[in-house]
Structure formats: C-alpha cells, structure tokens
Design a protein around this motif. Sequence first.
Motif, PDB file in Angstrom:
ATOM      1  N   THR A 248      87.299 -84.034 -19.569  1.00 26.00           N
ATOM      2  CA  THR A 248      86.494 -82.806 -19.497  1.00 26.00           C
ATOM      3  C   THR A 248      85.454 -82.852 -18.374  1.00 26.00           C
ATOM      4  OG1 THR A 248      85.030 -83.694 -21.237  1.00 26.00           O
ATOM      5  CG2 THR A 248      86.796 -82.204 -21.912  1.00 26.00           C
ATOM      6  N   GLY A 249      85.537 -83.902 -17.520  1.00 26.89           N
ATOM      7  CA  GLY A 249      84.740 -83.896 -16.300  1.00 26.89           C
ATOM      8  C   GLY A 249      83.377 -84.550 -16.377  1.00 26.89           C
ATOM      9  N   PHE A 250      83.084 -85.276 -17.451  1.00 24.68           N
ATOM     10  CA  PHE A 250      81.826 -86.010 -17.511  1.00 24.68           C
ATOM     11  C   PHE A 250      82.016 -87.393 -16.895  1.00 24.68           C
ATOM     12  CE2 PHE A 250      81.483 -82.855 -20.909  1.00 24.68           C
ATOM     13  CZ  PHE A 250      80.228 -82.311 -20.627  1.00 24.68           C
ATOM     14  N   ARG A 251      80.941 -87.938 -16.339  1.00 23.81           N
ATOM     15  CA  ARG A 251      81.060 -89.209 -15.621  1.00 23.81           C
ATOM     16  C   ARG A 251      81.542 -90.335 -16.532  1.00 23.81           C
ATOM     17  NH1 ARG A 251      76.101 -87.457 -13.793  1.00 23.81           N
ATOM     18  NH2 ARG A 251      75.052 -88.938 -15.161  1.00 23.81           N
ATOM     19  N   ASP A 252      80.960 -90.388 -17.711  1.00 24.71           N
ATOM     20  CA  ASP A 252      81.300 -91.436 -18.661  1.00 24.71           C
ATOM     21  C   ASP A 252      80.832 -91.017 -20.053  1.00 24.71           C
ATOM     22  OD1 ASP A 252      78.504 -91.784 -18.590  1.00 24.71           O
ATOM     23  OD2 ASP A 252      78.651 -93.414 -17.134  1.00 24.71           O
ATOM     24  N   ARG A 253      80.982 -91.922 -21.001  1.00 27.73           N
ATOM     25  CA  ARG A 253      80.613 -91.628 -22.385  1.00 27.73           C
ATOM     26  C   ARG A 253      79.128 -91.306 -22.519  1.00 27.73           C
ATOM     27  NH1 ARG A 253      82.496 -95.158 -27.569  1.00 27.73           N
ATOM     28  NH2 ARG A 253      80.944 -94.418 -29.059  1.00 27.73           N
ATOM     29  N   ARG A 254      78.302 -92.020 -21.769  1.00 30.87           N
ATOM     30  CA  ARG A 254      76.862 -91.778 -21.841  1.00 30.87           C
ATOM     31  C   ARG A 254      76.502 -90.389 -21.323  1.00 30.87           C
ATOM     32  NH1 ARG A 254      72.146 -95.597 -19.074  1.00 30.87           N
ATOM     33  NH2 ARG A 254      70.356 -94.323 -19.754  1.00 30.87           N
ATOM     34  N   HIS A 255      77.116 -89.995 -20.232  1.00 28.01           N
ATOM     35  CA  HIS A 255      76.877 -88.657 -19.684  1.00 28.01           C
ATOM     36  C   HIS A 255      77.304 -87.579 -20.675  1.00 28.01           C
ATOM     37  CE1 HIS A 255      77.817 -85.536 -16.321  1.00 28.01           C
ATOM     38  NE2 HIS A 255      76.618 -85.333 -16.837  1.00 28.01           N
TER      39      HIS A 255
END
Length: 315
Positions: free
Chosen positions: A284-291
């Motif tokens: 879905t285009g987020f950098r990583d899990r934290r983002h």
Amino acid sequence: MHRIGYVLTEGFQVLALATQSVFEFANIVVGETFYAVENYSAAGGEVRASLGLLVSTRALADNSEADTWIFTGVIQPLARQTPAAELAFARKVSPQARRIAAICTGSFVLAEAGLLSGRRATTHWAHARDMQKLYPEILVEDDRIYVIDGPVWTSAGMTAGLDLALAMVEKDLGADIARSVAHKLVMYQRRSGGQSQHSELLDLAPKSDRIQSALEYARKNLNQALTVEDLAKSAHLSPRQFSRVFTAETGQSPAKAIEGLRLEAARLMIEQSRHPLEVVAHETGFRDRRHLREAFIRGFGIPPQAVRREVRERA
C-alpha cells in the motif's frame, strides 16, 4: 430451485428492487432458473415505493414459502409503522428459512421482531446509532457493507444491497459465477462484507475527469512512490497546475489525499487477509511497518494491530 421472497412495506426504498437483477443475471449465467423471486407484503396487492412506483405483491400467509426472505428498508425507519403481520411473519419464518436478510433500514424490521438480539448486524450509517440506542442487545457494526451472522444477513444502505445479493450468489453458486454476474452488471468491483461504508474516493469527489483519472491511477498503483509529477502526468497537466487544480477540486493536497487512499487500502487488506504488516505496508506504499503504524494512528487513532485483533475477536 432457490426461492427468494422480498417483503415490501408501504414507502419502501425503490433501490431495493435493483438487487433482484443480481439473481436474474445469475440465472442467465448458469443457463437455468436457479432463483425464483417474488414480492410480498403484509396485505398483498399494490405497494407504493418511496418514489411513487406501484409494485404488485402477494399477501404474506402461513403457507408462504421461500428459502431466503429479504426485508426492505424505508428512508425514515424511525417513522415507520411496521405491520404487525409482517413482524409476526418474520418471527415465524426465521427458524424455517435458509436465510433471512434485510437491505438497508430493513434491519429495523428484523430488530423489532427480535431476530437480531445477540447478533452482529449493520444498517445504513446514518441510522446505525439510532439502531444501537433502540436495541442495545444488538452488536451494530456501523462501518460494514454487510454482515453475516449465521442465517441472518444485513446490509448497509442503498447500493450495499447489491453486494449482499452478490455474496448470496457466491455462497450458492461459487465465486466464478458471482464474478461473471458482477461483470455483466458492470459493477465497479465486488466489495466484501468487511469493507468500510466510508469511501476515501467518494469523500474527495473530484469534479473533472482529469483529477478523477489521476486518483484512479493512484488507486491502482498504491505500491509505487506516486509523486506529484507522476499524478500530474496521468492527468496531462504540469505539476504546478495539477496541485492547484487538485486542491481546488478536492479540498486536500495531493499528498494528504494519497495517504488517505493508502490508509483505506491498508485497513481493508488488514481486515481481509493474514498478510504480515510488513507486506501490507509494502503493498500500500508505506516505507515500512513503522511508517504504516504512524499513519494509522494519525488517521484512525489506533494502531493496525488493534484493527487485526478486532477482526479476529469478531471472527
């Protein structure tokens, strides 16, 4: 043959009848009359829809039979006087029918008949709070397209009834037939019951074809970076012109709108799959899990793990 009985009340919302096309085209796809649909009302005869359309119905009687009973809604459910015969009939057929369902505010009929007590259910978002207040014994899920709790099916408002009917076809005839029916009806997509009644694209409501095309491009490419330059190119505008027109039409900046689309897609993926959050973030285009977590808390007020936990508890 599977018999479906629609129960209409004076002033019923006419869009409920559109769901009958789902069963009609299912018959066309399978090449036989698998579904037989009939309209009923408490007293029989002509029943007037909210728009004035008159529909001929059969009277509900002790010998009325159907495998699935579908109760339709009205625009103002709190002002509705449900015929006593309709309530009595709902109570009588509930343990006998394979399914008993409600479209939109038809859920209030099932609630009044006591058929939703202790069950999960939904209705049109504008009336969900009233339902929960009037019937606290019901677990009202006000942000669901439709809810299936055992043999009781309820849908959200208006077009969500089409999704409910299509889900019945999939249950009866399989996913391939349901996909073919959706294709023939030119349904934009087959929405699952867990999908939110809220739509980020609908809220944005762009006025021009160019901005609509850019948003559609974004929706199909959420796993990409999606810069303003990319979106502007899909809309055949310069980046500066695109940003100005986009903000004027939607009331949001391109960056904020794209984050909203990403969050909506991520939430749906979390609710409907078991993919690790790292995969959800990537798709879905987020950098990583934290983002993803930061955006979730900013957008929904809860972390993505809480959404997944809620789904598991509900299941």
